[in-house]
Structures are given as structure tokens and as C-alpha cells.
Design an enzyme around this catalytic site. Structure first.
Site, PDB file in Angstrom:
ATOM      1  N   PHE A   9       0.816  -1.214   0.000  1.00  0.00           N
ATOM      2  CA  PHE A   9       0.000   0.000   0.000  1.00  0.00           C
ATOM      3  C   PHE A   9       0.850   1.265   0.000  1.00  0.00           C
ATOM      4  CE2 PHE A   9      -2.700  -3.167   2.057  1.00  0.00           C
ATOM      5  CZ  PHE A   9      -3.952  -2.921   1.525  1.00  0.00           C
ATOM      6  N   ASP A  10       0.491   2.204  -0.874  1.00  0.00           N
ATOM      7  CA  ASP A  10       0.926   3.570  -0.670  1.00  0.00           C
ATOM      8  C   ASP A  10       0.270   4.028   0.636  1.00  0.00           C
ATOM      9  OD1 ASP A  10       1.920   6.237  -1.366  1.00  0.00           O
ATOM     10  OD2 ASP A  10      -0.183   6.704  -1.728  1.00  0.00           O
ATOM     11  N   PHE A  11       0.741   5.127   1.203  1.00  0.00           N
ATOM     12  CA  PHE A  11       0.162   5.554   2.483  1.00  0.00           C
ATOM     13  C   PHE A  11      -0.719   6.795   2.349  1.00  0.00           C
ATOM     14  CE2 PHE A  11       0.387   7.235   6.898  1.00  0.00           C
ATOM     15  CZ  PHE A  11      -0.288   6.176   7.485  1.00  0.00           C
TER      16      PHE A  11
END
Length: 214
Positions: A9-11
Site C-alpha cells: 500500500f501507498d500511504f
């Protein structure tokens, strides 16, 4: 069909809504440096690239000073300006129970990823996190994605890279893994579709069926 064993996941803008924080921070530092020249809408294009990439373009030679100003204001206002997206933590908990490995692959500093995860109450759910401090080349370069796979012990065809920005989708493509865009991206679903993600998530829980299907 290969089973999906890991989700990367990107944040910012994917798991935690930091859009208002980022835009307000850019407006603060740019208004001081370029009075009246930038609007909040102009700042949308700065969401995704690293601070180094952004300030190298708009204030070449002044990157370090601008990044320091950005970080000082951003950290001071972090907790008050971030909000949660619906059902992020509950979905992550279900994925974890299903045995899926979870990782953060972000362009932000590791300590700020940790701070955001703490606010979200999700620190315990992630096996690893890859931040700007861990790599030489940030997304869309494949390095952060490949490092995450290496640390997780996962093959390319067993993972999906998920994010709200072109950099996330392109990093997935460049690393040879499947990618997913999030329709709640501030830049919009149509913007993300240009980069041809394998999946488009309209709700965080869509991941549950994607993982089960495979």
C-alpha cells in the site's frame, strides 16, 4: 491462478487522508516564497512525487531549505489535519486474518509513516514498511516495490501494489507486479484509469473479494 499473498500500500491518500494536510503545507511554504502565485488546486500535482522531486522543479538549488520548511509546518499540524477513510482498519484486520502479508511502500519519511500508522491505529497490522529512507530511488522507480517483495519473501505474481497516484501504478508496472488504483484518490478515478491499473477499488473492502478470487 496464482494466489495473492501480499498487498503493498501507498500511504498518503490511500490508507490515510492526508490530502488537506499536504495541500495546506504546500500553500504555507509556497505563499511565503511565491506570494499569490499558487492555489490549492495547483498543489494537487505535488501529491505523489517526493519532496525532493517537487522542490527540485519549483525551487532548484533551494531544495533542502524548502523541504525543511515543509516538514516543520507539516509535522506541527499533522494530527489535526488528517482524517480516516471508511473501513480501512477493519479491512486490513480481515486481510491479516486471511493470512495476507501487508506492507507500506511510500515516498514519505519512515518516522512520519510510523506517526500516521499510530494515529490510524494500524501499526500492528503491517509486516514491513518501505519509506524514503530505505531506498535510493522512490516510486515510480521499481526499487521500493522490489525491496518490499524481497523483505516479505514474496514473488512478483503474488503481490498487488495499491495507490492513489500515477507513481503507485507505474511503480507496480515497472516492478512487474499487478496494480490497483483507489477511486477515492483526490485526483479522481478517471485520472488513475489513464495508467491502466489491473484493478480499481471503489471501497477498501473490494480487496477482500480480489484476494479470495485468486
Amino acid at each position: 491462478m496464482t494466489k495473492i499473498k501480499a498487498l503493498l500500500f501507498d500511504f498518503d491518500g490511500t490508507l490515510l487522508n492526508t490530502n488537506d494536510l499536504i495541500i495546506q503545507t504546500f500553500m504555507h511554504v509556497l505563499e511565503e516564497r511565491f506570494p499569490g502565485q499558487y492555489s490549492p488546486k495547483d498543489c494537487l500535482k505535488f501529491i505523489g512525487p517526493s519532496l525532493k522531486q517537487t522542490f527540485s522543479e519549483i525551487t532548484p538549488g533551494e531544495e533542502d531549505a524548502m523541504i525543511a520548511k515543509y516538514r516543520a509546518w507539516n509535522e506541527a499540524h499533522h494530527d489535526e489535519l488528517i482524517t480516516e477513510y471508511p473501513d480501512v482498519v477493519s479491512t486490513l484486520e480481515q486481510l491479516k486474518e486471511m493470512g495476507v502479508k501487508l506492507a507500506i511502500v511510500s515516498t514519505k519519511r519512515n518516522d512520519m509513516i510510523d506517526r500516521g500508522l499510530e494515529v490510524l491505529g494500524a501499526s500492528h497490522l503491517f509486516d514491513i514498511r518501505i519509506g524514503a529512507c530505505d531506498v535510493k530511488n522512490v516510486k515510480p522507480d521499481p526499487e521500493p516495490v522490489l525491496l518490499a517483495l524481497q523483505r516479505l519473501g514474496i514473488e512478483k505474481n503474488e503481490a498487488i501494489m495499491i495507490g492513489d497516484n500515477s507513481h503507485d501504478i507505474e511503480a507496480g508496472h515497472n516492478a512487474g507486479v499487478k496494480s490497483a488504483g483507489v477511486a477515492w484518490s483526490i485526483k479522481g478515478e478517471a485520472y488513475l484509469q489513464q495508467f491502466k491499473p489491473d484493478y480499481m477499488l471503489h471501497h477498501m473492502s473490494d480487496l477482500l473479494s480480489i484476494v479470495k478470487e485468486r
